[in-house]
Write a protein that holds these residues in place. Sequence first.
Motif, PDB file in Angstrom:
ATOM      1  N   PRO A 187      -3.807   3.213  11.249  1.00  0.00           N
ATOM      2  CA  PRO A 187      -3.170   1.930  10.923  1.00  0.00           C
ATOM      3  C   PRO A 187      -4.043   1.025  10.066  1.00  0.00           C
ATOM      4  O   PRO A 187      -3.521   0.168   9.355  1.00  0.00           O
ATOM      5  N   ASN A 188      -5.352   1.240  10.101  1.00  0.00           N
ATOM      6  CA  ASN A 188      -6.211   0.354   9.319  1.00  0.00           C
ATOM      7  C   ASN A 188      -6.609   0.933   7.971  1.00  0.00           C
ATOM      8  O   ASN A 188      -7.396   0.337   7.249  1.00  0.00           O
ATOM      9  N   ALA A 189      -6.069   2.112   7.659  1.00  0.00           N
ATOM     10  CA  ALA A 189      -6.414   2.720   6.365  1.00  0.00           C
ATOM     11  C   ALA A 189      -5.227   2.571   5.412  1.00  0.00           C
ATOM     12  O   ALA A 189      -4.130   2.203   5.842  1.00  0.00           O
ATOM     13  N   ASP A 190      -5.478   2.882   4.129  1.00  0.00           N
ATOM     14  CA  ASP A 190      -4.361   2.746   3.187  1.00  0.00           C
ATOM     15  C   ASP A 190      -4.178   4.002   2.361  1.00  0.00           C
ATOM     16  O   ASP A 190      -3.507   3.996   1.349  1.00  0.00           O
ATOM     17  N   MET A 191      -4.788   5.073   2.806  1.00  0.00           N
ATOM     18  CA  MET A 191      -4.701   6.274   2.000  1.00  0.00           C
ATOM     19  C   MET A 191      -4.758   7.532   2.856  1.00  0.00           C
ATOM     20  O   MET A 191      -5.443   7.581   3.885  1.00  0.00           O
ATOM     21  N   VAL A 192      -3.987   8.539   2.405  1.00  0.00           N
ATOM     22  CA  VAL A 192      -4.024   9.854   3.043  1.00  0.00           C
ATOM     23  C   VAL A 192      -4.207  10.868   1.925  1.00  0.00           C
ATOM     24  O   VAL A 192      -3.562  10.762   0.877  1.00  0.00           O
TER      25      VAL A 192
END
Length: 655
Positions: free
Chosen positions: A564-569
């Motif tokens: 939830p705290n990241a913006d990339m996969v």
Amino acid sequence: MDRDFTSPYSHLPVAVFTCDQDGYINYYNSAAATLWGHEPQIGVHQWNGAWKIFDMAGNLMDAADSPIARVIKNGETIGSAEIIIQTPTGELKHVVGYPAPLYDEAGNVAGVLTTLIDISDKKSGEKKQAHLAAIIESSEDAIVSKTLDGIITSWNHAAEQMFEYTEKEVVGQSISIIIPGERLSEETLIIGKIRKGERIDHFETIRRTKSGKMIPLSLTVSPIKNASGEIIGASKIARNITAQKEAEAQLQRYAENLEILNEVSKAVAEHMDTQSILQKVTDATTKLTGASFGAFFYNLVDKRGESYTLFALSGAPREAFEKFGMPRNTAVFNATFTGQGIVRVDDITKDPRYGHNSPHHGMPKGHLPVVSYLAVPVVSKSGAVIGGLFYGHNQPGMFTREHEVLVEGIAAHASMALDNARLYEEVQQLNSKKDEFIGLASHELKTPITSIKGYLQIIERNADNWERNKSFISKTHSQVDKLAGLINDLLNVSKIETGKLPFNFTKYNMVNLVQEVSELMHYSNNTHRIELSVPERELMVTADRQRIEQVIINLIGNAIRYSPNADMVKVELYEIGDRIKVSVQDFGIGIEENHLERIFSRFYRVDELAAHMSGLGIGLYISKEIIDRHGGQLSVVSDPGKGSTFSFEIPVSNN
Ligand code: ADP
């Protein structure tokens, strides 16, 4: 018959005969004839009426050398002479002869009068006596005689050996010197019976030796009677039954051990939880080994990498250990946990492995004293050391090979039970997961239904406003899709369960599929960007396109939800040998190692997360089944707090 029956000797019960001055027999009475066993001829037989005579050493004697001949020929006076005579039937008799010279009026020896006394009975009695004495002396049983007052009158060799007193030391002493104080009353009882002429058979008791050693004995006491039948004492035969007692004790121990073993097996079979099994096993083995205390430690190293967790303790309170912390990863303990087998030491404080580790260099101050030490590993079916059973005793040399074998047997039993208990606990856990799942499933299904119902109400109310309703219709669509997806997943689970999940294999380019799915996921969520890396060229596979798509969607979906705290996969596709590999990397919460294996099982969700995130715990289970059915592998590596990478591999299609 020339015998003179008018002689005064005729009817005497003793043998009497006379010879003339030339040694010819001129008279004998009937007792003499009986003794000789025949009737010699008067005036023909010389010196003696016996068939043959022998000296006491058993040598045949010439009658002319017989004592009678010596009296006549030499005028010797012989008080008495012992000889052996033989009758015509071969019977030998011990005889004492008393030859007395007869004188004529002029005082010359005119003959000899001999009285013969048969002492054969006495001789054989003496012989018997000597024989008996020899038997008594060589007997392995102690044979002692005493008066009715308990005064020792004889003491054989075995008694000297058994009680350590010499015959000289004890004859004349009271028998009480070998009776332990608390058993003195036994003597009164024994003598009481003896006085009544009764015999005591195999009376088991304890006697004390000169050096104070107590020995178990079996006594047989019989009355001794004198010639007139009066009881004058007692003879006692004592047999040392130490070996027998030991054998009995050993049998008893065996029986007890068997009983304990039985109890343990029963307890272990009845209890399905590891705690009770370990406690039972520790208690029983501590009892079996006679240890002061016993403990089971799990083969788990703590975060500092040095201690083992105490799990069960017997014979000592928990506090006895708590103040020292757990036993440390020392050379002594390590052997057990690293599969080096049983360690048994008579005195651990003298063991070369002991005392090398700081700060204690041995046992910490105030620790329960351990001298005898026994440690037996508990090994699982897979060969892994589950833990160890440890025993201590404050005296040296208390543990034996027998103990080792017993504990080893129980440990094997316990490890099996522990393996089973673990399986059982897992099943229990899964069952409770299933219950949780039903709750979750109804919640997950209700959420889109509630939304759909809400949107439909809005649409109904705005029946005339098509433009406005359009967006609610599309929202309703997506909720229906979500609902359909959930129901589909649930159906998939039950199909997997029954082995009926259908597959439809076709040949397609994997690069395209990964690109399509990534784009779809990229545009359908507004929190994470999908960074894609695929090869330039085609990678053909023969697979179920829809199911592989389902797997990729699930992995990317999870990656987004659990970061939830990241913006990339990151999504990557590449070829390794004859396989293709797809990996989905996130920079989210990650997964602790102890959950890694289990997240692929049905309904499993990491507890700490489940409360916050929606999900049913079946996505990975279905994905794994799909990849397995493609002959591939689904795996994960994770760094808790930093993120996870889920990847799968499936074979490349060659034609
Ligand atoms: P769910 O519907 O609960 O996500 P899954 O089978 O997909 O079911 O996953 C099982 C569990 O594995 C999840 O509940 C979560 O605890 C954990 N998990 C799956 N993917 C990730 C991820 N990328 N990061 C952290 N935890 C994950």
